[in-house]
Scaffold this active site. Structure first.
Site, PDB file in Angstrom:
ATOM      1  N   ASP A 182      24.504  33.424  38.390  1.00 47.39           N
ATOM      2  CA  ASP A 182      25.623  34.361  38.269  1.00 47.39           C
ATOM      3  C   ASP A 182      25.208  35.568  37.431  1.00 47.39           C
ATOM      4  O   ASP A 182      25.471  36.725  37.786  1.00 47.39           O
ATOM      5  CB  ASP A 182      26.803  33.634  37.630  1.00 47.39           C
ATOM      6  CG  ASP A 182      28.112  34.391  37.743  1.00 47.39           C
ATOM      7  OD1 ASP A 182      28.252  35.234  38.649  1.00 47.39           O
ATOM      8  OD2 ASP A 182      29.018  34.120  36.928  1.00 47.39           O
ATOM      9  N   HIS A 206      28.811  39.797  44.405  1.00 52.10           N
ATOM     10  CA  HIS A 206      30.043  39.032  44.220  1.00 52.10           C
ATOM     11  C   HIS A 206      30.995  39.187  45.397  1.00 52.10           C
ATOM     12  O   HIS A 206      31.726  38.247  45.720  1.00 52.10           O
ATOM     13  CB  HIS A 206      30.715  39.400  42.899  1.00 52.10           C
ATOM     14  CG  HIS A 206      30.176  38.625  41.737  1.00 52.10           C
ATOM     15  ND1 HIS A 206      28.976  38.946  41.126  1.00 52.10           N
ATOM     16  CD2 HIS A 206      30.638  37.513  41.106  1.00 52.10           C
ATOM     17  CE1 HIS A 206      28.742  38.066  40.151  1.00 52.10           C
ATOM     18  NE2 HIS A 206      29.725  37.194  40.121  1.00 52.10           N
ATOM     19  N   HIS A 254      29.668  36.710  47.758  1.00 55.28           N
ATOM     20  CA  HIS A 254      30.136  35.397  47.318  1.00 55.28           C
ATOM     21  C   HIS A 254      31.554  35.132  47.804  1.00 55.28           C
ATOM     22  O   HIS A 254      31.876  34.070  48.349  1.00 55.28           O
ATOM     23  CB  HIS A 254      30.102  35.302  45.787  1.00 55.28           C
ATOM     24  CG  HIS A 254      30.983  34.219  45.234  1.00 55.28           C
ATOM     25  ND1 HIS A 254      32.331  34.417  45.024  1.00 55.28           N
ATOM     26  CD2 HIS A 254      30.723  32.936  44.883  1.00 55.28           C
ATOM     27  CE1 HIS A 254      32.872  33.290  44.569  1.00 55.28           C
ATOM     28  NE2 HIS A 254      31.908  32.384  44.465  1.00 55.28           N
ATOM     29  N   HIS A 304      29.890  28.437  42.045  1.00 50.55           N
ATOM     30  CA  HIS A 304      30.007  29.903  42.100  1.00 50.55           C
ATOM     31  C   HIS A 304      28.622  30.543  42.052  1.00 50.55           C
ATOM     32  O   HIS A 304      28.289  31.409  42.867  1.00 50.55           O
ATOM     33  CB  HIS A 304      30.864  30.367  40.917  1.00 50.55           C
ATOM     34  CG  HIS A 304      30.938  31.842  40.730  1.00 50.55           C
ATOM     35  ND1 HIS A 304      31.775  32.649  41.460  1.00 50.55           N
ATOM     36  CD2 HIS A 304      30.263  32.666  39.880  1.00 50.55           C
ATOM     37  CE1 HIS A 304      31.624  33.909  41.068  1.00 50.55           C
ATOM     38  NE2 HIS A 304      30.715  33.945  40.111  1.00 50.55           N
TER      39      HIS A 304
END
Length: 367
Positions: free
Chosen positions: A171, A254, A257, A271
């Site tokens: 991340d 992101h 994602h 995540h």
């Protein structure tokens, strides 16, 4: 042009600090709502609840159901309102942190985030990622200020599974890739203002720290060791990445994602695992040269993070399914438009395939 930088009022990190926390917590009143999941409660929450009670706190314990959805946030908010609590404590992972922030916002109360994992950069930010009850990305929820306190116990992080520290590294690795794209585009950050030099610099320091210490920290956490390397990676995953993504900005990784969360096959991945693939996909969209691409690819690969569609449980995904995820990534509610070029859903779908193809060629050549 207006620039903005945001951070929690205080950030405290250290071995055993959770059980030395009364000096940091007492200013928020003695009747906290402690939000924590069942597993976290068994591992550390019950001991922490007892510590609070021994120090004169009237603890209102609420078990979190695991999903930072509007329904769950509203359920817990009603309990806090009825019981007249003075602060919200979020003890757990990223979704617990995001829910605690939303509950505090609903009740106009201080919020203390106590991450038990260094697996996401959620703790420090003034936003929450809100999911549907079934785990699909729904929207970002923004607040007027960051958490009042972020309290990180390094021993608790060291006791958690190594795969979750690795997820946090993944991340955090997206932080500078996305922030530099936002800078190049002159786009807004997650604060809806322009980058400060500090926001950009923190994103760069975050990346530098990850490349220097990631493998050292992963080796240590496998043995539950609180080392200097682990302390640095906890700070990179939690504080640097949190400040860097918020004041540096999100762009492609992101958003990608978020698109991947619409495919049910990915729901059991962390995540960070999905963000890792998002970072590689963004680099493909950018047309990164091989040297730059390999810099990130080799670290992601060496940490056992997803680099193929098979790793995402999408080996059999149809073109239509990948395009549907790509369309979600390109939603007007997301951040892919903060890249310095226009991106169409088909570009993202092709980049999904390009990452997969490169990895397979690379692995075949390095048997």
């Amino acid at each position: 042009m207006i620039k903005e930088f945001a951070s929690p009022s205080s950030y405290v990190q250290g071995k055993g600090v959770l059980f030395k926390s009364d000096p940091y917590l007492k200013g928020f009143g003695k009747k906290p709502l402690l939000v924590t999941g069942e597993t976290v409660y068994e591992i550390v929450g019950q001991k922490f609840e007892n510590y609070l009670k021994e120090n004169g706190y009237d603890v209102d314990l609420v078990k979190f159901n695991g999903e930072s959805s509007t329904n769950e946030i509203n359920r817990i908010s009603e309990i806090g309102k009825k019981d007249g609590v003075t602060a919200i404590y979020g003890l757990g992972g990223g979704k617990t942190s995001d829910s605690a922030k939303a509950i505090a916002d609903n009740l106009n109360l201080p919020v203390v985030i106590m991450p038990t994992l260094a697996s996401t950069d959620a703790p420090c930010s003034r936003l929450s990622v809100i999911y549907t009850d079934d785990g699909s990305f729904d929207h970002y929820r923004f607040y007027t200020h960051n958490p009042d306190l972020v309290l990180v116990d390094s021993q608790v992080i060291a006791n958690a599974p190594a795969k979750l520290l690795i997820a946090g590294i993944a991340d955090a690795l997206a932080t500078n890739v996305e922030a530099q794209a936002v800078a190049q585009a002159g786009a807004d950050t997650m604060l809806n203002e322009k980058q400060t030099l500090v926001g950009n610099a923190i994103a760069q320091k975050c990346e530098e720290t990850l490349f220097k210490y990631a493998h050292l920290a992963v080796a240590d956490v496998k043995k539950n060791i609180v080392s200097a390397a682990l302390e640095k990676i906890i700070e990179a995953n939690t504080l640097m990445s949190g400040l860097g993504f918020e004041s540096g900005g999100l762009s492609g990784a992101h958003a990608i994602h978020d698109g991947l969360t619409t495919l049910e096959e990915t729901h059991d991945l962390t995540h960070g695992q999905k963000v890792a693939y998002g970072t590689l996909t963004q680099l493909m969209l950018e047309g990164a040269d091989q040297e730059r691409y390999n810099k990130y690819f080799k670290l992601i690969l060496s940490l056992g993070l997803p680099t193929t569609l098979d790793d995402l449980h999408l080996a059999d995904a149809s073109d239509e399914e990948l395009l549907s995820a790509a369309k979600a990534a390109c939603s007007e509610n997301d951040t892919i438009d903060r890249l310095p070029f226009k991106v169409e859903p088909d570009d993202v779908a092709q980049a999904f395939r390009a990452v997969d193809s490169y990895t397979k060629d690379y692995l075949a050549a390095h048997k």
